[in-house]
Design an enzyme around this catalytic site. Structure first.
Site, PDB file in Angstrom:
ATOM      1  N   ASP A   1      21.862  13.085 -60.440  1.00  0.00           N
ATOM      2  CA  ASP A   1      21.210  13.676 -59.266  1.00  0.00           C
ATOM      3  C   ASP A   1      20.309  14.836 -59.688  1.00  0.00           C
ATOM      4  O   ASP A   1      19.874  14.922 -60.850  1.00  0.00           O
ATOM      5  CB  ASP A   1      22.295  14.082 -58.245  1.00  0.00           C
ATOM      6  CG  ASP A   1      21.804  14.012 -56.814  1.00  0.00           C
ATOM      7  OD1 ASP A   1      21.131  14.964 -56.382  1.00  0.00           O
ATOM      8  OD2 ASP A   1      22.081  13.012 -56.122  1.00  0.00           O
ATOM      9  N   ASP A   2      20.054  15.712 -58.771  1.00  0.00           N
ATOM     10  CA  ASP A   2      19.108  16.826 -58.939  1.00  0.00           C
ATOM     11  C   ASP A   2      19.427  17.665 -60.190  1.00  0.00           C
ATOM     12  O   ASP A   2      20.581  17.854 -60.541  1.00  0.00           O
ATOM     13  CB  ASP A   2      19.236  17.702 -57.679  1.00  0.00           C
ATOM     14  CG  ASP A   2      18.083  18.649 -57.514  1.00  0.00           C
ATOM     15  OD1 ASP A   2      17.261  18.764 -58.430  1.00  0.00           O
ATOM     16  OD2 ASP A   2      18.013  19.282 -56.436  1.00  0.00           O
TER      17      ASP A   2
ATOM     18  N   ASP B   1       0.861  -1.195   0.000  1.00  0.00           N
ATOM     19  CA  ASP B   1       0.000   0.000   0.000  1.00  0.00           C
ATOM     20  C   ASP B   1       0.894   1.239   0.000  1.00  0.00           C
ATOM     21  O   ASP B   1       1.650   1.457   0.937  1.00  0.00           O
ATOM     22  CB  ASP B   1      -0.888  -0.047   1.256  1.00  0.00           C
ATOM     23  CG  ASP B   1      -1.789   1.184   1.355  1.00  0.00           C
ATOM     24  OD1 ASP B   1      -1.890   1.924   0.348  1.00  0.00           O
ATOM     25  OD2 ASP B   1      -2.388   1.390   2.426  1.00  0.00           O
TER      26      ASP B   1
ATOM     27  N   ASP C   1      24.568  14.143 -45.645  1.00  0.00           N
ATOM     28  CA  ASP C   1      25.116  15.039 -46.674  1.00  0.00           C
ATOM     29  C   ASP C   1      26.566  15.390 -46.358  1.00  0.00           C
ATOM     30  O   ASP C   1      27.230  16.039 -47.161  1.00  0.00           O
ATOM     31  CB  ASP C   1      24.289  16.330 -46.758  1.00  0.00           C
ATOM     32  CG  ASP C   1      23.113  16.175 -47.711  1.00  0.00           C
ATOM     33  OD1 ASP C   1      23.056  15.164 -48.428  1.00  0.00           O
ATOM     34  OD2 ASP C   1      22.248  17.080 -47.728  1.00  0.00           O
TER      35      ASP C   1
ATOM     36  N   TRP D   1      15.502   8.589 -53.753  1.00  0.00           N
ATOM     37  CA  TRP D   1      14.261   9.299 -53.358  1.00  0.00           C
ATOM     38  C   TRP D   1      14.628  10.271 -52.246  1.00  0.00           C
ATOM     39  O   TRP D   1      14.888   9.864 -51.127  1.00  0.00           O
ATOM     40  CB  TRP D   1      13.245   8.267 -52.890  1.00  0.00           C
ATOM     41  CG  TRP D   1      11.932   8.819 -52.393  1.00  0.00           C
ATOM     42  CD1 TRP D   1      11.739   9.688 -51.360  1.00  0.00           C
ATOM     43  CD2 TRP D   1      10.622   8.512 -52.890  1.00  0.00           C
ATOM     44  NE1 TRP D   1      10.406   9.943 -51.180  1.00  0.00           N
ATOM     45  CE2 TRP D   1       9.699   9.238 -52.103  1.00  0.00           C
ATOM     46  CE3 TRP D   1      10.143   7.698 -53.915  1.00  0.00           C
ATOM     47  CZ2 TRP D   1       8.324   9.163 -52.313  1.00  0.00           C
ATOM     48  CZ3 TRP D   1       8.770   7.630 -54.112  1.00  0.00           C
ATOM     49  CH2 TRP D   1       7.870   8.359 -53.326  1.00  0.00           C
ATOM     50  N   ASP D   2      14.610  11.552 -52.552  1.00  0.00           N
ATOM     51  CA  ASP D   2      15.079  12.585 -51.621  1.00  0.00           C
ATOM     52  C   ASP D   2      13.898  13.319 -50.987  1.00  0.00           C
ATOM     53  O   ASP D   2      12.753  13.237 -51.459  1.00  0.00           O
ATOM     54  CB  ASP D   2      15.965  13.564 -52.412  1.00  0.00           C
ATOM     55  CG  ASP D   2      16.993  14.276 -51.548  1.00  0.00           C
ATOM     56  OD1 ASP D   2      16.882  14.219 -50.313  1.00  0.00           O
ATOM     57  OD2 ASP D   2      17.901  14.903 -52.124  1.00  0.00           O
TER      58      ASP D   2
HETATM   59  C1  DGJ Z   1      20.170  16.500 -50.751  1.00  0.00           C
HETATM   60  C2  DGJ Z   1      20.869  15.190 -50.913  1.00  0.00           C
HETATM   61  O1  DGJ Z   1      21.229  14.667 -49.692  1.00  0.00           O
HETATM   62  C3  DGJ Z   1      22.068  15.399 -51.825  1.00  0.00           C
HETATM   63  O2  DGJ Z   1      22.801  14.214 -51.919  1.00  0.00           O
HETATM   64  C4  DGJ Z   1      21.565  15.824 -53.162  1.00  0.00           C
HETATM   65  O3  DGJ Z   1      20.800  14.807 -53.746  1.00  0.00           O
HETATM   66  C5  DGJ Z   1      20.732  17.095 -53.031  1.00  0.00           C
HETATM   67  N1  DGJ Z   1      19.699  16.944 -52.039  1.00  0.00           N
HETATM   68  C6  DGJ Z   1      20.118  17.464 -54.344  1.00  0.00           C
HETATM   69  O4  DGJ Z   1      19.274  18.529 -54.226  1.00  0.00           O
END
Ligand code: DGJ
Length: 726
Positions: free
Chosen positions: A363-364, A52, A545, A474-475
């Site tokens: 990439d981008d 208790d 990054d 895929w970012d």
């Molecule tokens: C962030 C990612 O981590 C990078 O490797 C690169 O793909 C940039 N974006 C591109 O905008």
């Protein structure tokens, strides 16, 4: 092995090295009895004590017995508002306005296969299932607790399903995936924290009275805190001590909280973050929470990590070619950023092919109007100004070089300067009457909406069908703000963040189904969504990054506590490093990146002949040892945060006949002491030849150490390949 003892009313789960027990108390409350080192199958209810205690209320069923209190007893799934004042696992908003939940046992089921979770990531393939059902009779709510287990890996997964069995609409305001009550005295909590460019640094501290909590309300699991935590004994180290790992397979808002209560009990609660979460359940409807996965190891942090690595590689990551080496890639991002044309890309690809690199990743910047990061997101059509003839014209040229092709996308985002935004401004998250916040000058698409997902996916599908694509990155380059969906009424806006994550999972699943041969790499400005949820869809994730060879060692070290080496995207980049300006030897950058999903991210046309020769050596080494690197048992030999003279780690083949030791030194030092590096995981009875030369006993290498050479210069590195001598 799952055991139900009808007389004692206990459920016991045995894995190879651990035992987990719960019991149904005479009141019907499901108690947590024990989790730890494997015990013989006995009734452990004596571990729970009753007394208790002042200010700890007693439920009605206890009658005049003041020794049973929800506030004191260890529970399998904690409730709220009815006597337990510690961390709740569930909170219901009932039609009468009450925010209480009170659960009692009502049945169980066992299945030979592991359960599945529709629309959610989960460990899969084999396993066993125990379902323990609870109910809140007054609320008309059922709560099924799912347990999945793989004995060999000491892995116990948990998931929760809430069912509205009443006649009215209710709202679920909190629904943890995992609740774990343990005796707290002597436990440390380890969390993995950081920021963009510096993810997942371990932080360890003893539990103090009160609550310590990490989490994310950013819409992604985040760079700041990882949905993986460890509770371990104070003295636990890499090789000794009891450790409990808890990971949440979820890529959105999460919370992991640990409370040390007034009587030195610890409660870990982990699940979707309750901030702005609510889920409306109509009569008959149910809600499935994301899966959590526990590994308890009596063999220290290293033993725990290796069990997670094995389980994640075999039963979480879905790799369409599981026993095949992943191609060495070159990515053009740090080489060109947005400034490229077809000729520039092909010039890099030509150099790459000659050095043994097999996959070219664009990439981008290849789509829409995108010469910087201010425009174009949402318009997933090839920019034929940069790439005349589209991917159809680029990929045959790569094929001639013997290279496959990969491409970057950021499907969840939209630029205001894009055709998509001009056509559908309401598809971006924004709260009526407010201007939405921009991040990297972009907005977030409302992926909770089917038509938004369908539109984006149709564009992606067209691009990916236009050419042979072997890999997709895929970012996701910002976090969620202004979360509000035009598709849901005001009282259901608390569903949007979770529906967004479910939407991302749905599109990823479609991508995997339609293009099963494509290797998908997840990314969120590097490691901002590095979690078990994403790994179910994307077998590898860009780890950070930050590509500096030295800081990367820390990031990969922290990541390795839960996630296997094969899941960490890691590239060799140019020096001075783009993120911190550091100059490191190319050999060191290669060794760091090789303990990851290996690749290059620099303009190979700028490399000297000596550098190219070193890159050729690196790609050959990686190809020779990839099995060991990716499927070997991983040992952390030093802690890079401890500021020692070097960072070292090791991969050992499961049969212990082969090992690869990697070491990267810190800054240069005059007159350094002679140092011995103690290896781990070898067979003490075997002898090993090191780098094709001298032979050492496995016992000598582990207990006396390998005599390290004296080296000059900053950040030198070495690799030792050990082969057992017959
Ligand atoms: C962030 C990612 O981590 C990078 O490797 C690169 O793909 C940039 N974006 C591109 O905008």
């Amino acid at each position: 092995m799952i055991r139900y003892d009808e007389q004692a009313q206990t459920f016991t789960i045995h894995t190879k090295n651990t035992t987990y027990q719960m019991a149904v108390h005479p009141t019907g409350v499901l108690q947590h009895v024990y989790y730890g080192r494997r015990l013989r199958g006995c009734d452990l209810r004596g571990l729970i004590r009753y007394v208790d205690r002042g200010f700890s209320p007693n439920p009605d069923e206890a009658g005049l017995d003041r020794t049973f209190s929800l506030d004191m007893t260890p529970q399998e799934y904690s409730t709220c508002g009815v006597g337990d004042f510690r961390l709740p696992s569930i909170e219901l908003a009932l039609p009468n306005g009450s925010h209480t939940a009170d659960l009692r046992y009502c049945g169980y089921a066992v299945a030979e296969e592991k359960y599945t979770l529709p629309g959610l990531p989960a460990f899969h393939g084999g396993g066993e299932t125990l379902v323990v059902s609870l109910e809140d009779r007054a609320a008309g709510v059922g709560v099924d607790l799912y347990y999945g287990l793989w004995e060999e890996y000491d892995l116990i997964t948990r998931a929760v399903r809430v069912i509205n069995r009443g006649g009215g609409e209710i709202r679920l305001c909190r629904c943890a995936s995992l609740c774990l009550d343990l005796p707290a005295a002597g436990l440390d909590l380890v969390t993995f924290d950081g920021r963009h460019l510096a993810e997942r640094a371990p932080h360890r501290a003893p539990l103090l009275p009160g609550v310590r909590s990490v989490g994310s309300v950013r819409g992604a699991s985040s760079h700041q805190h990882n949905p993986f935590v460890i509770l371990c004994e104070h003295g636990a180290d890499e090789d000794h001590g009891l450790c409990y790992g808890a990971m949440l397979l979820y890529s959105g808002n999460f919370e992991a909280s640990v409370e040390r209560d007034q009587y030195d009990n610890a409660r870990l609660v982990m699940g979707i973050h309750p901030y702005h979460f609510s889920w409306t359940l109509a009569p008959g409807a149910c809600f499935n929470g994301p899966e959590a996965a526990l590994v308890c190891s009596p063999d220290g942090l290293g033993g725990m990590s290796r069990q997670y690595h094995r389980a994640i590689r075999r039963h979480l990551i879905r790799d369409s070619r599981p026993n095949t080496r992943k191609p060495v890639l070159v990515n053009n991002w740090e080489a060109t950023y947005f400034h490229f044309d077809k000729d520039k890309l092909l010039s890099i690809a030509r150099e790459a092919a000659a050095l043994g690199i097999e996959l070219f990743v664009l990439d981008d910047g290849w789509f829409g109007k995108r010469d910087d990061d201010n425009s174009g997101l949402g318009d997933w059509q090839v920019n034929t100004g940069k790439l005349p003839g589209g991917l159809e014209a680029l990929t045959p040229e790569l094929e001639k070089l013997g290279m496959s092709f990969g491409i970057w996308v950021e499907p969840e985002m939209v630029s205001e300067d894009s055709d998509l935004y001009r056509a559908h401004p309401d598809w971006a998250f924004q709260v009526p009457g407010r201007k939405p916040s921009r991040g990297r000058n972009q907005l977030v698409l409302d992926f909770s909406r089917q038509e938004v997902r369908d539109h984006v996916y149709a564009q992606l599908k067209a691009v990916l069908s236009s050419a042979p694509v072997a890999y997709v990155k895929w970012d996701m380059n910002r976090n969620l703000t202004d979360v509000w969906s035009a598709a849901l009424p005001p009282h259901r806006q608390g569903e949007v963040s979770h529906r967004y994550v479910l939407g991302v999972y749905e599109v990823l699943e479609r991508l995997r189904t339609d293009f099963p041969h494509i290797l998908i790499e997840g990314c969120c400005g590097g490691g901002g969504r590095f979690d078990g949820g994403m790994l179910y869809y994307t077998p590898q994730i860009w780890c950070s990054d930050n590509t500096d060879g030295v800081e990367r060692l820390r990031i990969q070290y922290g990541t390795s506590f839960c996630y296997p080496v094969c899941s960490m995207g890691a590239h060799v980049s140019a020096v001075p490093n783009e993120q911190n300006g550091r100059i490191t030897p190319l050999a060191t950058r290669g060794i760091a990146a090789m303990s990851g999903a290996f690749g290059y991210e620099l303009d190979l046309c700028q490399c000297t002949p000596e550098e190219k020769a070193e890159i050729r050596r690196q790609t050959e080494t990686y190809k020779r040892h990839w099995k060991l690197l990716h499927h070997g048992d991983y040992y952390r030999l030093t802690d890079p945060f401890a500021d020692g003279p070097y960072t070292a780690w090791e991969q050992v083949s499961p049969d212990k006949r082969e090992a690869l030791v990697s070491l990267a030194a810190g800054g240069a030092q005059a007159a350094p002491p002679f140092r011995l590096l103690k290896l781990k995981g070898l067979d003490p009875a075997r002898s090993y030849r090191v780098n094709g030369g001298a032979v050492y006993g496995g016992d000598a290498l582990m207990y006396a150490g390998y005599p390290l050479p004296l080296m000059l210069g900053d950040y030198w590195a070495l690799q030792l390949h050990l082969e057992a001598v017959e």
